[in-house]
Each structure stands twice: as structure tokens, then as C-alpha cells.
Design an enzyme around this catalytic site. Sequence first.
Site, PDB file in Angstrom:
ATOM      1  N   LYS A 111     -37.316  10.510   7.842  1.00 39.46           N
ATOM      2  CA  LYS A 111     -38.137   9.828   6.832  1.00 39.46           C
ATOM      3  C   LYS A 111     -39.651  10.140   7.306  1.00 39.46           C
ATOM      4  CE  LYS A 111     -35.310   6.245   4.967  1.00 39.46           C
ATOM      5  NZ  LYS A 111     -34.981   4.624   4.975  1.00 39.46           N
ATOM      6  N   LYS A 193     -26.915  14.262   2.024  1.00 43.11           N
ATOM      7  CA  LYS A 193     -26.508  13.115   1.311  1.00 43.11           C
ATOM      8  C   LYS A 193     -27.044  12.676   0.184  1.00 43.11           C
ATOM      9  CE  LYS A 193     -29.040   9.860   3.363  1.00 43.11           C
ATOM     10  NZ  LYS A 193     -29.499   8.367   4.090  1.00 43.11           N
ATOM     11  N   LYS A 196     -31.287   7.747  -2.373  1.00 42.29           N
ATOM     12  CA  LYS A 196     -32.063   7.077  -3.593  1.00 42.29           C
ATOM     13  C   LYS A 196     -33.385   7.828  -3.853  1.00 42.29           C
ATOM     14  CE  LYS A 196     -30.800   2.162  -2.573  1.00 42.29           C
ATOM     15  NZ  LYS A 196     -30.967   2.060  -1.214  1.00 42.29           N
TER      16      LYS A 196
HETATM   17  P1  TYM Z   1     -29.438   1.814   1.866  1.00 37.48           P
HETATM   18  O1  TYM Z   1     -30.053   0.917   0.924  1.00 37.48           O
HETATM   19  O2  TYM Z   1     -29.932   3.189   1.975  1.00 37.48           O
HETATM   20  O3  TYM Z   1     -27.937   2.039   1.563  1.00 37.48           O
HETATM   21  C1  TYM Z   1     -27.305   0.804   1.154  1.00 37.48           C
HETATM   22  C2  TYM Z   1     -25.782   1.464   1.489  1.00 37.48           C
HETATM   23  O4  TYM Z   1     -25.300   2.447   1.089  1.00 37.48           O
HETATM   24  C3  TYM Z   1     -24.530   3.311   2.139  1.00 37.48           C
HETATM   25  N1  TYM Z   1     -25.114   4.855   1.501  1.00 37.48           N
HETATM   26  C4  TYM Z   1     -24.045   5.729   1.378  1.00 37.48           C
HETATM   27  N2  TYM Z   1     -22.548   5.787   1.564  1.00 37.48           N
HETATM   28  C5  TYM Z   1     -22.069   6.935   1.377  1.00 37.48           C
HETATM   29  N3  TYM Z   1     -22.642   8.149   1.143  1.00 37.48           N
HETATM   30  C6  TYM Z   1     -24.046   8.249   0.716  1.00 37.48           C
HETATM   31  N4  TYM Z   1     -24.585   9.176  -0.044  1.00 37.48           N
HETATM   32  C7  TYM Z   1     -24.680   6.810   0.874  1.00 37.48           C
HETATM   33  N5  TYM Z   1     -26.090   6.528   1.053  1.00 37.48           N
HETATM   34  C8  TYM Z   1     -26.194   5.273   1.126  1.00 37.48           C
HETATM   35  C9  TYM Z   1     -25.430   3.219   3.191  1.00 37.48           C
HETATM   36  O5  TYM Z   1     -24.645   3.546   4.499  1.00 37.48           O
HETATM   37  C10 TYM Z   1     -25.535   1.398   3.133  1.00 37.48           C
HETATM   38  O6  TYM Z   1     -24.418   1.108   3.637  1.00 37.48           O
HETATM   39  N6  TYM Z   1     -30.946   0.149   6.322  1.00 37.48           N
HETATM   40  C11 TYM Z   1     -29.922   0.103   5.578  1.00 37.48           C
HETATM   41  C12 TYM Z   1     -30.126  -1.209   4.884  1.00 37.48           C
HETATM   42  C13 TYM Z   1     -30.125  -2.390   5.758  1.00 37.48           C
HETATM   43  C14 TYM Z   1     -28.827  -2.897   6.112  1.00 37.48           C
HETATM   44  C15 TYM Z   1     -29.490  -3.934   7.022  1.00 37.48           C
HETATM   45  C16 TYM Z   1     -27.523  -2.207   6.181  1.00 37.48           C
HETATM   46  C17 TYM Z   1     -31.059  -3.200   6.204  1.00 37.48           C
HETATM   47  N7  TYM Z   1     -30.587  -4.170   6.845  1.00 37.48           N
HETATM   48  C18 TYM Z   1     -28.322  -4.626   7.804  1.00 37.48           C
HETATM   49  C19 TYM Z   1     -26.489  -3.305   7.075  1.00 37.48           C
HETATM   50  C20 TYM Z   1     -27.105  -4.277   7.617  1.00 37.48           C
HETATM   51  C21 TYM Z   1     -30.300   1.134   4.201  1.00 37.48           C
HETATM   52  O7  TYM Z   1     -31.485   1.545   4.150  1.00 37.48           O
HETATM   53  O8  TYM Z   1     -29.170   1.277   3.283  1.00 37.48           O
END
Ligand code: TYM
Length: 328
Positions: A111, A193, A196
Site C-alpha cells: 500500500k 488478488k 476493493k
Molecule cells: P479487508 O476489508 O481488505 O477484507 C475483508 C476480508 O476479505 C478477505 N479478502 C479476500 N479473501 C479472498 N480473496 C480475496 N481476493 C480477498 N480480498 C479480501 C480478507 O482476507 C478479509 O478477511 N485488515 C483487514 C480488516 C481488519 C480485520 C481486523 C480482519 C481490521 N481489523 C481484525 C480481521 C480481524 C482488511 O483490510 O480486510
Amino acid sequence: MVRSFSGIQPSGDLHLGNLLGAITRWVQDQHTHDAVFCVVDLHALTLPQDPAVLRERTVSLTALLVACGLDPGACTLFLQSHVPEHTRLAWLMECTASFGELSRMTQFKDKSARAEFISAGLFTYPALQAADILLYDTDVVPVGDDQRQHIELARDLAQRFNSRAGQDVLVVPKHVIPPVGARIMDLQEPGNKMSKSLESPQGTILVLDDPKAIEKKIKRAVTDADNEVRFDPEAKPGVSNLLSILGAATGRDPSALAGEYDMYGPLKADAAEAVVELLAPIQARYAELVRDTGTITSILHTGAAKARSVASATLARVHDAVGLLPPG
Ligand code: TYM
């Protein structure tokens, strides 16, 4: 009961990777675990956000999570900024993490390489994520593969904190990563991957895409020239991604599915049909829910009150362990 906690950022539109990699498991966990899920709006602020857009996305993401099957009666669903204990524990986690380990986070490297302005928050982001998890005495964290390193850091911080305190103050969490669907790739650039950021609209299937758009995106998905259907993410990333999507959407094993196809066309047609079928009921429920912002707000307020009662007890325990005096 085993506690399951996870979070998602309201930083863009929900896509198929989020659904297959994480949310499907959240929906299951709410019936078998003490399940707590958080829309992590503070995390979204690590990159620039338009306030009106952030507000709108926060409401629509909450509605979408409910449309995907999260039942506010069966789980706790809340907004990170409504529970101030998150930022308060985050400070203590920043004082537990080292500069070196935060510098090694691959998401920070990715990022920050793309950001024009690299905020300090982007750097300390994994400490806030650790706080999110540790506040709830979390046992398991259902996430996609890209969060593996962040959850491992949360484990390390909990262990370090406990060993410095000389007692088990924090529960050491484990990640739960699904066997199929943990890494859904971009349809146009299967080396990256699905994400968003709006950089690859044709490569990203949004949960709210209409059936025509889904069919078109999958039909145009990048494969390769040899027309051999085989599950091999290294050598055949595009085809393997389609097999993962079809497998995760239908609950089947991608390698076994590969044996049923000898051309890409029918695989694409079946993958598109499975995704359309998976998303149709979600889209129908969402269309009803999103008009009712009163209900969404009340779900979030009830969730925050439940979350806070757990979070404040953990924070008090942590404060005591590090030698902070209780406030009056
Ligand atoms: P975020 O918002 O990017 O994504 C949310 C969840 O979706 C999963 N994910 C994917 N899984 C499979 N293939 C993909 N291409 C893909 N893109 C996203 C992510 O692995 C995630 O589970 N840092 C985290 C948010 C967060 C969090 C937490 C998660 C903040 N605090 C505490 C768990 C526990 C994030 O940016 O996820």
C-alpha cells in the site's frame, strides 16, 4: 463458547473475494461460535477518504453484511469507531510491536508503494488490527489468506504482552483460512488478488454486480492458450481462479471439478451461473435493507453496546497489567 472475531473495511465495494474468503465463514460461525464482527471504519482512514462516501459505504456495507446472512440476533455486528477501546488498546499494541516487525508487513509495503501520502496510521495499522482482535478475547479469526501475516502479528503481540506481564492477560488468537476461496484473484490479472481498489473493474466481481456484468466479466476472464483444465495456481493462475470461484460458490473441491471440464468455455459458463445464483438472494435482500437506514443504525448501536461491555473489561485488565491506575 469459542469466540470468533473478524473485520472488514468500508473502503470500497464488497467483492466476491471478501464473500468467499471471509464472510461465508462468518455466517457459519454465528451459529456455532460466540461471533463478533466489526466494520473497521478507522482502518479505512489510513488512506484518504471522502467523508460523504465513507458514510455511505459504511451504511451500505453493514446492510450488505446482513444481506449476506449475518443475523444481528445471532452475532454482534458493530462499527469500530463506536467502541473507543479499540484505539486505546491500539496504543498499547503500538508500544508492544517493534518498528522492525511493522516494517515487514507486506500489506504496508504494497500500500505504501502505491500511496501518494504514507500516513503514520498506514504503518501502525496492524497494531490497531491486533487491538481489534485482542479486545474480545478472540480464539479464532476467520479471514482470507491476505490477512495471515496480520493475524500472526496479533498472536506475537499477545504472547509478548503476556510474557512481559508475567501472566496470561490476553488470549492468543488463531487465524482460520478457508481451504477453498482464501485467495480469489483478479479476473484480468490473475497474478493479483481481487481487491476493493477500483483499479481493475473488469477483473473484480462486485457482490452487487448484475447477472449480465458477472457473465461478461467471467467470460472475458484471462486464461491461457493451451485449453487444458487443471487446478494449478502457479502454472495456470487464471483457470485455477475460475475453478476456485466455482468450487467455493458450490462447496466443491477445485481439483475434482477440473476433471469435469475439457474446455474453458463450459467452465466459464458454469462459474458465471454459480456466482449469479449465489449473489441473487443477497442482492434481493440488500435492495430492501439499504432503504431502511433506521434499522441499520439501530443494529450498529445495539452491536456497539454489546461489544463495549466485553472490550471495556479487557482494556481494564490490560491497563492494570501495565501499571496504569484505574480512572476514578
Ligand atoms: P479487508 O476489508 O481488505 O477484507 C475483508 C476480508 O476479505 C478477505 N479478502 C479476500 N479473501 C479472498 N480473496 C480475496 N481476493 C480477498 N480480498 C479480501 C480478507 O482476507 C478479509 O478477511 N485488515 C483487514 C480488516 C481488519 C480485520 C481486523 C480482519 C481490521 N481489523 C481484525 C480481521 C480481524 C482488511 O483490510 O480486510
